[in-house]
Motif scaffolding. Structure first.
Motif, PDB file in Angstrom:
ATOM      1  N   LEU A 403       0.785  -1.229  -0.165  1.00  0.00           N
ATOM      2  CA  LEU A 403       0.060  -0.039   0.144  1.00  0.00           C
ATOM      3  C   LEU A 403       0.733   1.299  -0.113  1.00  0.00           C
ATOM      4  CD1 LEU A 403      -2.745  -0.963   2.575  1.00  0.00           C
ATOM      5  CD2 LEU A 403      -3.202  -0.736   0.072  1.00  0.00           C
ATOM      6  N   ASN A 404       2.213   1.194   0.295  1.00  0.00           N
ATOM      7  CA  ASN A 404       2.966   2.393   0.460  1.00  0.00           C
ATOM      8  C   ASN A 404       4.014   2.453  -0.710  1.00  0.00           C
ATOM      9  OD1 ASN A 404       3.550   4.727   2.019  1.00  0.00           O
ATOM     10  ND2 ASN A 404       5.742   3.745   2.408  1.00  0.00           N
ATOM     11  N   VAL A 405       3.736   1.758  -1.699  1.00  0.00           N
ATOM     12  CA  VAL A 405       4.600   2.040  -2.930  1.00  0.00           C
ATOM     13  C   VAL A 405       4.773   3.782  -3.429  1.00  0.00           C
ATOM     14  CG1 VAL A 405       4.366  -0.439  -3.585  1.00  0.00           C
ATOM     15  CG2 VAL A 405       2.871   1.320  -4.463  1.00  0.00           C
ATOM     16  N   ASP A 406       3.725   4.184  -3.380  1.00  0.00           N
ATOM     17  CA  ASP A 406       3.793   5.785  -3.873  1.00  0.00           C
ATOM     18  C   ASP A 406       3.807   6.781  -2.578  1.00  0.00           C
ATOM     19  OD1 ASP A 406       1.338   5.501  -2.520  1.00  0.00           O
ATOM     20  OD2 ASP A 406      -0.065   5.947  -4.113  1.00  0.00           O
ATOM     21  N   GLY A 407       4.280   6.161  -1.204  1.00  0.00           N
ATOM     22  CA  GLY A 407       4.409   6.696  -0.349  1.00  0.00           C
ATOM     23  C   GLY A 407       3.303   7.628   0.378  1.00  0.00           C
ATOM     24  N   GLN A 408       2.207   7.067   0.294  1.00  0.00           N
ATOM     25  CA  GLN A 408       0.942   7.674   0.829  1.00  0.00           C
ATOM     26  C   GLN A 408       0.177   6.992   1.834  1.00  0.00           C
ATOM     27  OE1 GLN A 408      -1.438  10.204  -1.961  1.00  0.00           O
ATOM     28  NE2 GLN A 408      -0.826   8.571  -3.303  1.00  0.00           N
ATOM     29  N   HIS A 409       1.164   6.026   2.374  1.00  0.00           N
ATOM     30  CA  HIS A 409       0.379   4.960   3.505  1.00  0.00           C
ATOM     31  C   HIS A 409       1.337   4.872   4.747  1.00  0.00           C
ATOM     32  CE1 HIS A 409      -2.280   1.919   4.905  1.00  0.00           C
ATOM     33  NE2 HIS A 409      -1.260   1.010   5.341  1.00  0.00           N
ATOM     34  N   HIS A 410       1.045   5.226   5.895  1.00  0.00           N
ATOM     35  CA  HIS A 410       1.856   5.194   6.894  1.00  0.00           C
ATOM     36  C   HIS A 410       1.913   3.844   7.851  1.00  0.00           C
ATOM     37  CE1 HIS A 410       3.697   6.337  11.042  1.00  0.00           C
ATOM     38  NE2 HIS A 410       4.417   7.113  10.323  1.00  0.00           N
ATOM     39  N   HIS A 411       2.877   3.200   7.860  1.00  0.00           N
ATOM     40  CA  HIS A 411       3.145   1.884   8.501  1.00  0.00           C
ATOM     41  C   HIS A 411       1.945   2.054   9.963  1.00  0.00           C
ATOM     42  CE1 HIS A 411       3.913  -1.994   9.614  1.00  0.00           C
ATOM     43  NE2 HIS A 411       4.637  -1.852  10.548  1.00  0.00           N
ATOM     44  N   ILE A 412       2.416   2.944  10.959  1.00  0.00           N
ATOM     45  CA  ILE A 412       2.048   2.882  12.120  1.00  0.00           C
ATOM     46  C   ILE A 412       0.428   2.959  12.226  1.00  0.00           C
ATOM     47  CG2 ILE A 412       2.036   3.730  14.475  1.00  0.00           C
ATOM     48  CD1 ILE A 412       4.494   1.864  13.597  1.00  0.00           C
ATOM     49  N   TRP A 413       0.224   4.374  11.528  1.00  0.00           N
ATOM     50  CA  TRP A 413      -1.301   5.061  11.763  1.00  0.00           C
ATOM     51  C   TRP A 413      -2.086   4.448  10.735  1.00  0.00           C
ATOM     52  CZ3 TRP A 413      -2.753   7.417  15.888  1.00  0.00           C
ATOM     53  CH2 TRP A 413      -1.980   8.025  16.769  1.00  0.00           C
ATOM     54  N   ASP A 414      -1.728   4.116   9.512  1.00  0.00           N
ATOM     55  CA  ASP A 414      -2.581   3.318   8.799  1.00  0.00           C
ATOM     56  C   ASP A 414      -2.561   2.059   8.793  1.00  0.00           C
ATOM     57  OD1 ASP A 414      -3.022   6.150   7.815  1.00  0.00           O
ATOM     58  OD2 ASP A 414      -1.656   6.172   6.440  1.00  0.00           O
ATOM     59  N   THR A 415      -1.731   1.347   9.228  1.00  0.00           N
ATOM     60  CA  THR A 415      -1.806  -0.170   9.383  1.00  0.00           C
ATOM     61  C   THR A 415      -1.807  -0.628  10.721  1.00  0.00           C
ATOM     62  OG1 THR A 415      -0.726  -0.730   7.265  1.00  0.00           O
ATOM     63  CG2 THR A 415      -0.967  -2.231   8.681  1.00  0.00           C
ATOM     64  N   CYS A 416      -0.798  -0.383  11.616  1.00  0.00           N
ATOM     65  CA  CYS A 416      -0.745  -0.977  12.887  1.00  0.00           C
ATOM     66  C   CYS A 416      -2.090  -0.541  13.870  1.00  0.00           C
ATOM     67  CB  CYS A 416       0.401  -0.599  13.554  1.00  0.00           C
ATOM     68  SG  CYS A 416       2.048  -1.477  12.519  1.00  0.00           S
ATOM     69  N   VAL A 417      -2.230   0.874  13.805  1.00  0.00           N
ATOM     70  CA  VAL A 417      -3.254   1.353  14.466  1.00  0.00           C
ATOM     71  C   VAL A 417      -4.739   0.683  14.389  1.00  0.00           C
ATOM     72  CG1 VAL A 417      -4.448   3.264  15.523  1.00  0.00           C
ATOM     73  CG2 VAL A 417      -1.970   3.336  15.513  1.00  0.00           C
ATOM     74  N   PRO A 418      -5.009   0.829  13.167  1.00  0.00           N
ATOM     75  CA  PRO A 418      -6.316   0.181  12.808  1.00  0.00           C
ATOM     76  C   PRO A 418      -6.355  -1.338  12.829  1.00  0.00           C
ATOM     77  CG  PRO A 418      -5.509   1.774  10.940  1.00  0.00           C
ATOM     78  CD  PRO A 418      -4.490   1.624  11.780  1.00  0.00           C
ATOM     79  N   THR A 419      -5.435  -1.849  12.777  1.00  0.00           N
ATOM     80  CA  THR A 419      -5.386  -3.626  12.769  1.00  0.00           C
ATOM     81  C   THR A 419      -5.524  -3.651  14.351  1.00  0.00           C
ATOM     82  OG1 THR A 419      -3.191  -3.625  12.340  1.00  0.00           O
ATOM     83  CG2 THR A 419      -4.639  -4.151  10.582  1.00  0.00           C
ATOM     84  N   PHE A 420      -4.886  -3.016  15.243  1.00  0.00           N
ATOM     85  CA  PHE A 420      -4.924  -2.962  16.660  1.00  0.00           C
ATOM     86  C   PHE A 420      -5.970  -3.028  17.093  1.00  0.00           C
ATOM     87  CE2 PHE A 420      -4.427  -1.947  20.952  1.00  0.00           C
ATOM     88  CZ  PHE A 420      -3.542  -2.738  21.505  1.00  0.00           C
ATOM     89  N   LEU A 421      -6.794  -1.926  16.828  1.00  0.00           N
ATOM     90  CA  LEU A 421      -8.253  -1.397  17.209  1.00  0.00           C
ATOM     91  C   LEU A 421      -9.389  -2.378  16.879  1.00  0.00           C
ATOM     92  CD1 LEU A 421      -8.081   2.370  16.719  1.00  0.00           C
ATOM     93  CD2 LEU A 421      -7.583   1.157  18.925  1.00  0.00           C
ATOM     94  N   HIS A 422      -9.202  -2.951  15.558  1.00  0.00           N
ATOM     95  CA  HIS A 422     -10.377  -3.749  15.237  1.00  0.00           C
ATOM     96  C   HIS A 422     -10.063  -5.246  15.337  1.00  0.00           C
ATOM     97  CE1 HIS A 422     -12.863  -0.688  13.029  1.00  0.00           C
ATOM     98  NE2 HIS A 422     -11.781  -0.405  12.721  1.00  0.00           N
ATOM     99  N   TYR A 423      -9.015  -5.541  15.786  1.00  0.00           N
ATOM    100  CA  TYR A 423      -8.726  -7.002  15.867  1.00  0.00           C
ATOM    101  C   TYR A 423      -8.051  -7.334  17.308  1.00  0.00           C
ATOM    102  CZ  TYR A 423      -9.119  -7.175  11.044  1.00  0.00           C
ATOM    103  OH  TYR A 423      -9.752  -7.328   9.768  1.00  0.00           O
ATOM    104  N   ASN A 424      -7.295  -6.507  17.797  1.00  0.00           N
ATOM    105  CA  ASN A 424      -6.818  -7.034  19.364  1.00  0.00           C
ATOM    106  C   ASN A 424      -7.989  -6.911  20.232  1.00  0.00           C
ATOM    107  OD1 ASN A 424      -4.246  -7.862  18.119  1.00  0.00           O
ATOM    108  ND2 ASN A 424      -3.204  -5.979  18.688  1.00  0.00           N
ATOM    109  N   ILE A 425      -8.740  -5.777  20.072  1.00  0.00           N
ATOM    110  CA  ILE A 425      -9.814  -5.687  21.102  1.00  0.00           C
ATOM    111  C   ILE A 425     -10.803  -6.541  21.180  1.00  0.00           C
ATOM    112  CG2 ILE A 425     -11.503  -4.026  22.035  1.00  0.00           C
ATOM    113  CD1 ILE A 425      -9.864  -1.658  21.208  1.00  0.00           C
ATOM    114  N   PRO A 426     -11.417  -7.009  19.877  1.00  0.00           N
ATOM    115  CA  PRO A 426     -12.226  -8.280  19.787  1.00  0.00           C
ATOM    116  C   PRO A 426     -11.427  -9.597  20.139  1.00  0.00           C
ATOM    117  CG  PRO A 426     -12.479  -7.097  17.838  1.00  0.00           C
ATOM    118  CD  PRO A 426     -11.435  -6.431  18.745  1.00  0.00           C
TER     119      PRO A 426
END
Length: 438
Positions: A403-426
């Motif tokens: 998703l970041n081949v064009d530099g518009q997707h931040h690893h932490i805020w655009d991948t890690c934080v969303p996946t943490f909230l939507h999967y680790n809490i459930p």
């Protein structure tokens, strides 16, 4: 327990990552904190980190080779044919696209066990379409991570057979027996929680569109450079690329090595002249540019994990956590899930966390009175819970790489934080529920 090196180190890693400090720098600083608080000198800390780099050497190399293969496929022009071929099927609601991506990702764990190999090949060519549809890439990352995690937790095929086999073997080694056929039942409630998290992400959180700029990449450049006439014709290099993908898949299935599979695909393209040997320098440079950072993160993460494990800090954390529990099953489940979350976020692999946790959790569960089924649910879920959301996990690094081949997707805020909230809490909530009802 709060002063445990694992707790302090993971907190530093999380805080620095959320503050947008680059993940490599964050991992190194967190490793220093973990080493010093564990009683190591600064020199011993870096010696341990460097000594542990090889633990993810094969994974890092596979990322680089997959990046090279993805660039070669894009240069052939076949990605444009892919885009025009799938366009009629993905027009419409953004939610349908995200569910389809999650479904395709699920196949990579069990039916066609290639793990993250499909992401740098499939996702970058589709980014231009996603941009026009205003698909939120955080939703794509969430969909991909679901497909990289949920199938191996639930289905005993491919990577799922490996993961569930580790649970069975480690429970047996620590004095509790359970049949492999029972593990899917133990993991059903936690995976159902992940499914709820996926539905919330797609239907609610990332339902609205998000604007992205059309930034040229090695993928879009090659597509734009081809003529309309060329787009209509199937040429020799297109057939060679298809052959290379078949060879890559077969080698992966036969030998279980992404390095061997990707190298085989690359050599097919060179040998059958879809790319000339002289173009190798450009191809390798672009491939490393695409995947190099992710590969180095995996290397540094391996060194960081060695700090947490070889110093005994993880064992100390698990033992100190067990002292808090007493005879309460509910408290025991909550503490075990919390420990699993901390350890897996730091180590970045659910497969490698299971043996560490099982050594303490199995005797503890037997003492408190958990059934083997409930124990398997606790161990499997506490081992997998931090995988989503960890800056060092391939379940998050894989989606970011595409998703970041064009530099518009931040690893932490655009991948890690969303996946943490939507999967680790459930996973946390449903892991505790599974332990109490099974």
């Amino acid at each position: 327990m709060l002063l445990n090196p694992v707790v302090l180190s993971v907190l530093v890693l999380v805080i620095l990552s959320l503050a947008r400090v680059h993940v490599i720098i964050s991992l190194l600083i967190a490793a220093v904190v973990g080493g010093l608080t564990a009683g190591l000198s600064l020199e011993e800390t870096f010696t341990t980190v460097v000594g542990g780099l090889g633990g993810q050497g094969e994974t890092a190399l596979s990322y680089l080779l997959l990046g090279i293969l993805a660039v070669m496929i894009a240069r052939s022009g076949i990605t444009d044919k892919l885009i025009r071929g799938v366009l009629p099927f993905i027009r419409g609601r953004r939610g349908i696209v995200l569910f389809v991506i999650a479904g395709l990702a699920c196949l990579s764990q069990n039916v066609v066990p290639v793990h993250i190999a499909f992401i740098p090949i499939l996702i970058p060519p589709l980014l231009s379409i996603f941009n026009k549809m205003k698909v939120d890439r955080r939703g794509i990352a969430t969909a991909l991570t679901f497909g990289l995690k949920a199938p191996y937790m639930l289905v005993p095929l491919g990577f799922g057979l490996i993961f569930q086999g580790i649970i069975v073997e480690e429970m047996k080694a620590n004095g509790m027996t359970i049949a492999l056929s029972k593990i899917p039942l133990a993991m059903a409630i936690p995976v159902a929680g992940m499914a709820v998290g996926l539905a919330i992400a797609i239907l609610i959180t990332y339902r609205k569109g998000r604007e992205y700029a059309d930034i040229p990449t090695e993928f879009s450049n090659e597509v734009a450079a081809s003529t309309n006439e060329d787009k209509k014709k199937w040429q020799w290099n297109h057939y060679v690329v298809i052959l290379s993908l078949i060879v890559t898949l077969v080698l992966q299935l036969v030998y279980g090595s992404l390095v061997l599979a990707a190298l085989g695909g690359i050599l097919v393209i060179f040998i059958f002249r879809a790319e000339t040997w002289k173009s190798g320098e450009v191809v390798v440079e672009n491939g490393v540019k695409m995947m190099g950072t992710i590969a180095f993160v995996m290397l540094i993460a391996s060194g960081y994990a060695s700090i947490l494990t070889e110093t005994g800090a993880v064992d100390e954390l698990v033992k100190s956590g067990s002292d808090w529990i007493g005879d309460s099953k509910l408290l025991a489940a909550v503490v075990m899930m919390s420990i699993g979350l901390l350890v897996t976020i730091g180590i970045g692999t659910s497969f490698g966390t299971i043996p560490v946790l099982a050594a303490i959790f199995v005797p503890l569960c037997a003492t408190i009175g958990f059934s083997p089924l409930a124990t398997a649910a606790l161990i499997g879920t506490s081992g997998a819970i931090g995988d989503a959301g960890s800056p060092a996990s391939d379940s998050t690094l894989g989606p970011t790489s595409g998703l970041n081949v064009d530099g518009q997707h931040h690893h932490i805020w655009d991948t890690c934080v969303p996946t943490f909230l939507h999967y680790n809490i459930p996973l946390f909530i449903c892991g505790v529920i599974a332990a109490m009802v099974l």
